[in-house]
Design a protein around this motif. Structure first.
Motif, mmCIF file in Angstrom:
data_model
loop_
_atom_site.group_PDB
_atom_site.id
_atom_site.type_symbol
_atom_site.label_atom_id
_atom_site.label_comp_id
_atom_site.label_asym_id
_atom_site.label_seq_id
_atom_site.Cartn_x
_atom_site.Cartn_y
_atom_site.Cartn_z
ATOM 1 N N LEU A 67 0.815 -1.214 0.000
ATOM 2 C CA LEU A 67 0.000 0.000 0.000
ATOM 3 C C LEU A 67 0.853 1.270 0.000
ATOM 4 O O LEU A 67 0.367 2.343 -0.361
ATOM 5 C CB LEU A 67 -0.937 0.008 1.209
ATOM 6 N N ARG A 68 2.113 1.143 0.405
ATOM 7 C CA ARG A 68 3.018 2.300 0.381
ATOM 8 C C ARG A 68 3.367 2.710 -1.043
ATOM 9 O O ARG A 68 3.759 3.849 -1.299
ATOM 10 C CB ARG A 68 4.301 1.976 1.149
ATOM 11 N N LYS A 69 3.220 1.792 -1.969
ATOM 12 C CA LYS A 69 3.514 2.108 -3.359
ATOM 13 C C LYS A 69 2.375 2.931 -3.951
ATOM 14 O O LYS A 69 1.230 2.815 -3.545
ATOM 15 C CB LYS A 69 3.712 0.823 -4.160
ATOM 16 N N VAL A 70 2.719 3.779 -4.910
ATOM 17 C CA VAL A 70 1.723 4.663 -5.518
ATOM 18 C C VAL A 70 0.572 3.834 -6.075
ATOM 19 O O VAL A 70 0.783 2.902 -6.854
ATOM 20 C CB VAL A 70 2.351 5.516 -6.636
ATOM 21 N N ASP A 77 2.517 9.776 -2.516
ATOM 22 C CA ASP A 77 3.216 9.283 -1.321
ATOM 23 C C ASP A 77 2.207 8.764 -0.302
ATOM 24 O O ASP A 77 1.984 9.382 0.741
ATOM 25 C CB ASP A 77 4.071 10.397 -0.710
ATOM 26 N N PRO A 78 1.558 7.633 -0.609
ATOM 27 C CA PRO A 78 0.579 7.090 0.350
ATOM 28 C C PRO A 78 1.253 6.670 1.645
ATOM 29 O O PRO A 78 2.299 6.033 1.637
ATOM 30 C CB PRO A 78 -0.010 5.883 -0.391
ATOM 31 N N ARG A 79 0.673 7.075 2.770
ATOM 32 C CA ARG A 79 1.215 6.749 4.089
ATOM 33 C C ARG A 79 0.293 5.744 4.765
ATOM 34 O O ARG A 79 -0.929 5.807 4.633
ATOM 35 C CB ARG A 79 1.358 8.014 4.932
ATOM 36 N N VAL A 80 0.903 4.821 5.499
ATOM 37 C CA VAL A 80 0.162 3.710 6.098
ATOM 38 C C VAL A 80 0.354 3.700 7.615
ATOM 39 O O VAL A 80 1.487 3.749 8.104
ATOM 40 C CB VAL A 80 0.625 2.350 5.519
ATOM 41 N N ALA A 81 -0.750 3.656 8.342
ATOM 42 C CA ALA A 81 -0.708 3.492 9.800
ATOM 43 C C ALA A 81 -1.270 2.125 10.150
ATOM 44 O O ALA A 81 -2.245 1.671 9.539
ATOM 45 C CB ALA A 81 -1.511 4.589 10.489
ATOM 46 N N ILE A 82 -0.649 1.475 11.108
ATOM 47 C CA ILE A 82 -1.088 0.144 11.541
ATOM 48 C C ILE A 82 -1.447 0.190 13.019
ATOM 49 O O ILE A 82 -0.657 0.654 13.845
ATOM 50 C CB ILE A 82 0.013 -0.906 11.322
ATOM 51 N N GLY A 111 7.187 6.418 6.198
ATOM 52 C CA GLY A 111 5.794 6.535 5.775
ATOM 53 C C GLY A 111 4.883 5.500 6.393
ATOM 54 O O GLY A 111 3.700 5.423 6.046
ATOM 55 N N ILE A 112 5.439 4.704 7.320
ATOM 56 C CA ILE A 112 4.637 3.693 8.012
ATOM 57 C C ILE A 112 4.722 3.936 9.510
ATOM 58 O O ILE A 112 5.812 4.114 10.061
ATOM 59 C CB ILE A 112 5.116 2.267 7.679
ATOM 60 N N PHE A 113 3.580 3.962 10.167
ATOM 61 C CA PHE A 113 3.511 4.196 11.610
ATOM 62 C C PHE A 113 2.782 3.021 12.249
ATOM 63 O O PHE A 113 1.683 2.658 11.822
ATOM 64 C CB PHE A 113 2.755 5.502 11.894
ATOM 65 N N ILE A 114 3.401 2.408 13.239
ATOM 66 C CA ILE A 114 2.811 1.234 13.906
ATOM 67 C C ILE A 114 2.450 1.593 15.341
ATOM 68 O O ILE A 114 3.281 2.121 16.083
ATOM 69 C CB ILE A 114 3.783 0.044 13.906
ATOM 70 N N THR A 143 -2.977 7.843 4.666
ATOM 71 C CA THR A 143 -3.852 7.459 3.561
ATOM 72 C C THR A 143 -4.605 6.180 3.880
ATOM 73 O O THR A 143 -5.788 6.045 3.578
ATOM 74 C CB THR A 143 -3.019 7.244 2.280
ATOM 75 N N TRP A 144 -3.887 5.231 4.485
ATOM 76 C CA TRP A 144 -4.440 3.922 4.831
ATOM 77 C C TRP A 144 -4.244 3.674 6.322
ATOM 78 O O TRP A 144 -3.198 3.992 6.870
ATOM 79 C CB TRP A 144 -3.736 2.800 4.066
#
Length: 325
Positions: A67-70, A77-82, A111-114, A143-144
């Motif tokens: 999901l981090r990929k365009v 720049d899609p950003r992902v939180a978990i 770009g990923i936050f856990i 974004t996600w």
């Protein structure tokens, strides 16, 4: 710069601090969440649930990278939180937070936050403040938002009231568990995943789920009565999460479901249901707190004693307590 401004600007330390305040239901944190709330509503929330041992954490790990990929050029720049919810000990109240350990491969991506959360005794697969934490992450510009539930099995239905897209993971080798979970799976799943598809029995698991979906589809008689057949049919996707196999297909299914929600108007309906569900939960919790504050513990114990002695039923006891309020 205020904490609200720092969160909006993308400061991860400030975001972590805010999430801690929200988890502890600190009034300062809830006030900041109120300031941030107008900035929510942009993130797409994906819930991942399934029985223990089906490989949820590993799948989330690879799905976050995908999901981090365009995605279709919509976001450069899609950003992902978990949000990884782990079960709390019924004795100490603590949690191992093992999901975060299993997702350590993602820690180097800015770009990923856990965020790991202990369930703190809450049922349904989520923690009590998961809704609020997801809203803070939404306001922070992600974004996600991926929410991985505890992994208790069929009882994890709260995620369907929280996520826009719900993924239910199954795996071969669970025998009659597939039959036991079937009704719950069909009710909450937008996408079904058969993980560990390289194991014996994977094809049978997939066929069983596809047959169950077919049986749940509207019959010709239902269609003759005007029942709509244009809704979403959950796809069944085979993955081997440890190798990343099937992850591109899973991402494509999530994007397709998002397009369906937007085109059909279901997105608005689900958002309304999400808000209603959260308000119901908050009202239930606050009313109980207010009741226990207004009624002394001694009176409450008297209610318990009266029910134990069969002097009144639980319904009668509650009715009398509400009359006093």
């Amino acid at each position: 710069m205020s904490l609200t401004e720092k969160v909006r600007s993308g400061d991860r330390l400030s975001l972590a601090r805010l999430l801690t305040l929200i988890e502890n239901e600190d009034q300062a944190g809830l006030a900041i969440l109120g300031e941030l709330y107008p900035a929510t509503g942009s993130a797409h929330i994906v819930g991942i649930t399934g029985a223990p041992g089906t490989g949820k954490s590993t799948l989330v790990n690879y799905l976050a990278l995908a999901l981090r990929k365009v995605d279709e050029g919509l976001n450069p720049d899609p950003r992902v939180a978990i949000i990884a919810v782990d079960p709390s000990s019924p004795f100490s109240g603590g949690a191992i937070l093992g999901d975060r350990i299993r997702m350590r491969d993602l820690s180097g991506d800015p770009g990923i936050f856990i965020r790991s959360m202990a369930s703190r005794g809450a049922l349904g697969g989520l923690a009590r403040t998961t809704h609020s934490v997801s809203q803070a992450l939404d306001a922070a510009g992600f974004t996600w938002i991926l929410i991985e539930t505890v992994g208790a099995g069929q009882a994890e239905v709260d995620i369907a009231s929280t996520a826009h897209t719900t993924i239910v993971i199954d795996a071969p080798g669970r025998g009659d568990d597939i039959q036991a979970n079937k009704a719950g799976i069909l009710e909450i799943a937008d996408i079904l995943v058969v993980n560990k598809a390289d194991l014996p029995g994977a094809d049978n698991t997939r066929r069983t789920l596809e047959l169950a979906l077919h049986m749940a589809a509207p019959s010709l008689e239902d269609l003759s009565k005007g029942e709509d057949s244009s809704g979403w049919t959950p796809p069944v996707i085979a993955t081997i999460a440890t190798e990343g196999n099937g992850i591109p297909e899973l991402k494509a299914a999530i994007l397709e479901h998002r397009r369906y929600l937007q085109a059909s108007g279901e997105q608005e309906a689900r958002e309304r249901a999400r808000v209603a569900h959260q308000l119901e939960m908050l009202l239930r919790d606050r009313l109980l707190e207010r009741f226990l504050d207004s009624d002394s513990k001694k009176n409450f114990e008297a209610m318990v004693e009266a029910v134990l002695l069969r002097e009144q039923s639980p319904y009668e006891a509650v009715a009398k307590a509400l009359e006093k309020m």
